[in-house]
Design a protein around this motif. Structure first.
Motif, PDB file in Angstrom:
ATOM      1  N   HIS A 118     -28.772 -34.600 -96.933  1.00  0.00           N
ATOM      2  CA  HIS A 118     -28.977 -35.818 -97.717  1.00  0.00           C
ATOM      3  C   HIS A 118     -30.460 -36.014 -98.075  1.00  0.00           C
ATOM      4  N   HIS A 122     -32.486 -36.378-101.780  1.00  0.00           N
ATOM      5  CA  HIS A 122     -33.544 -37.294-102.220  1.00  0.00           C
ATOM      6  C   HIS A 122     -34.778 -36.498-102.660  1.00  0.00           C
ATOM      7  N   HIS A 157     -34.421 -44.308 -93.979  1.00  0.00           N
ATOM      8  CA  HIS A 157     -35.488 -43.299 -93.894  1.00  0.00           C
ATOM      9  C   HIS A 157     -36.850 -43.885 -94.230  1.00  0.00           C
ATOM     10  N   ASP A 318     -28.842 -44.289-102.588  1.00  0.00           N
ATOM     11  CA  ASP A 318     -27.882 -43.217-102.305  1.00  0.00           C
ATOM     12  C   ASP A 318     -26.905 -43.032-103.463  1.00  0.00           C
TER      13      ASP A 318
HETATM   14 ZN    ZN Z   1     -30.583 -42.026 -98.577  1.00  0.00          ZN
END
Ligand code: ZN
Ligand code: KG4
Length: 366
Positions: A118, A122, A157, A318
């Motif tokens: 993931h 990004h 994050h 996301d």
């Molecule tokens: Zn994310």
């Protein structure tokens, strides 16, 4: 597999947290279809993401979302060239739903399967054609050249990463406590704002005087580019505890946002000094929507003579476009995963598979 052609279609699936998402991209980066279903309403009563609810909701919605993007793209599973699914890091229930569906489609159609990290999704998004100014022309494909510095700022994050290539990411800094979005959400909650609080806090800050309260700027000026936000949140809690009127709440919100912006700008400046070859400063994640933070980072980038690249917000938060795109980048680099690849709730960028030096085939068919 045979070499990827521009017209090949790749399906991307994202289900690592509380967004259920699917997208279909052409291998040249054209987005043919994208859909994101937020689970916000399901988690709001609990004031945060509930893993079990998230997993069940992904299971209930992802198959229909895949059918929807296939229809939108005017294709069927047989028209796909590869399937990419988020395989970590994230909540294990959701990861299993997305990865298993992805593998199922790959097996049924005899396609390559890509287990996508993931965070790499990004990290590679700013290379999507059209995201970087000047990157829309076909000849400028992948216009944002490696290496670039990525500040990933979201609820989950908070990392500063030097993106050196597909599968090659060097983490220069991370948070010692809360993620920056988490700090926004917790401070917003203290100010009596709804969850998730980031956008509400930004709006409230617009009516406030950032100079009224003096708040800490954690790690400001310290070596490196790690972050820390829990002290700031505690300072907010202490001021709130003394009692505030509406103007006071706005002033505190403004002070909080100014402290976060100044800290992030300072950390980004340090990171750029640690990465002299960087071609750009990229900011991504939900917090990248914050205009005050963007302005502070734009100033840092300008001082270093670099562009500040901020993907459109729907690609910062996301989504599955980033997963399909990371899949395309990995396929072009000759990387796929076996079908027995197990989803990984923890999966640091440093543990990604990367192409062997010298055999990376970044081939763009003529
Ligand atoms: Zn994310
Ligand atoms: O990337 P994202 O949608 O999801 C993950 O956490 O992975 O980021 C959500 C975070 C939340 O903490 C939210 O409060 C924050 O991004 N956020 C903002 C703003 N918009 C969203 N924080 C500050 N200012 C904003 N305008």
């Amino acid at each position: 597999m045979r070499e990827l052609r521009d017209e090949d279609l790749v399906l991307g699936l994202e289900s690592s947290c509380d967004e259920t998402a699917a997208a279909i991209l052409r291998a040249d980066g054209t987005i043919l279809a994208e859909a994101v279903l937020s689970q916000l309403a399901e988690h709001t009563p609990y004031g945060g993401v509930v893993p079990e609810i998230a997993a069940r909701s992904h299971l209930a919605h992802l198959p229909a979302l895949v059918r929807r993007v296939l229809d939108q793209a005017g294709t069927t599973p047989a028209g796909l060239a590869a399937v990419a699914a988020t395989a970590g890091p994230g909540l294990i229930g959701g990861l299993i739903v997305g990865a298993t569906l992805g593998k199922g489609i790959a097996i049924a159609q005899g396609l390559p399967y890509l287990a996508i990290n993931h965070l790499e999704g990004h990290a590679l998004t700013p290379r999507l054609p059209g995201v970087h100014p000047g990157g829309v022309a076909p000849e400028a494909r992948g216009a944002l050249a490696f290496p670039y510095l990525l500040l990933l700022l979201s609820g989950g994050h908070c990392q500063c990463v030097l993106v050196e290539g597909v599968g090659r990411h060097r983490r220069l800094g991370t948070t010692l406590d809360d993620a920056v979005g988490e700090a926004f959400d917790k401070s917003a909650k203290l100010l009596g704002l709804p969850w998730p609080g980031g956008p509400h806090l930004e709006r409230l800050a617009g009516a406030g005087d950032a100079k009224r309260f003096s708040l800490p700027r954690p790690l400001y000026g310290r070596e490196g580019c790690d972050f820390s936000f829990s002290g700031l949140k505690t300072a907010v809690a202490n001021i709130v505890a003394k009692g505030l009127d509406d103007q006071g709440r706005a002033d505190l919100a403004a002070g909080f946002q100014a402290a976060v912006s100044a800290t992030l700008a300072n950390r980004a400046a340090h990171a750029l000094a640690m990465a002299p070859g960087a071609t750009a400063l990229v900011v991504s994640g939900g917090v990248a929507a914050n205009q005050g933070i963007r302005a502070a980072l734009a100033e840092v980038a300008a001082k270093a003579g670099l562009p500040l690249v901020a993907p459109p917000i729907r690609l910062c938060t996301d989504n599955a476009v980033m997963i399909a795109w990371a899949g395309i980048e990995r396929l072009r680099a000759g990387l796929t995963e076996p079908l027995d690849h197990a989803p990984r709730p923890r999966w640091p960028l440093a543990e990604l598979a990367a192409p062997e030096p010298g055999i990376c085939r970044h081939v763009h068919p003529a």
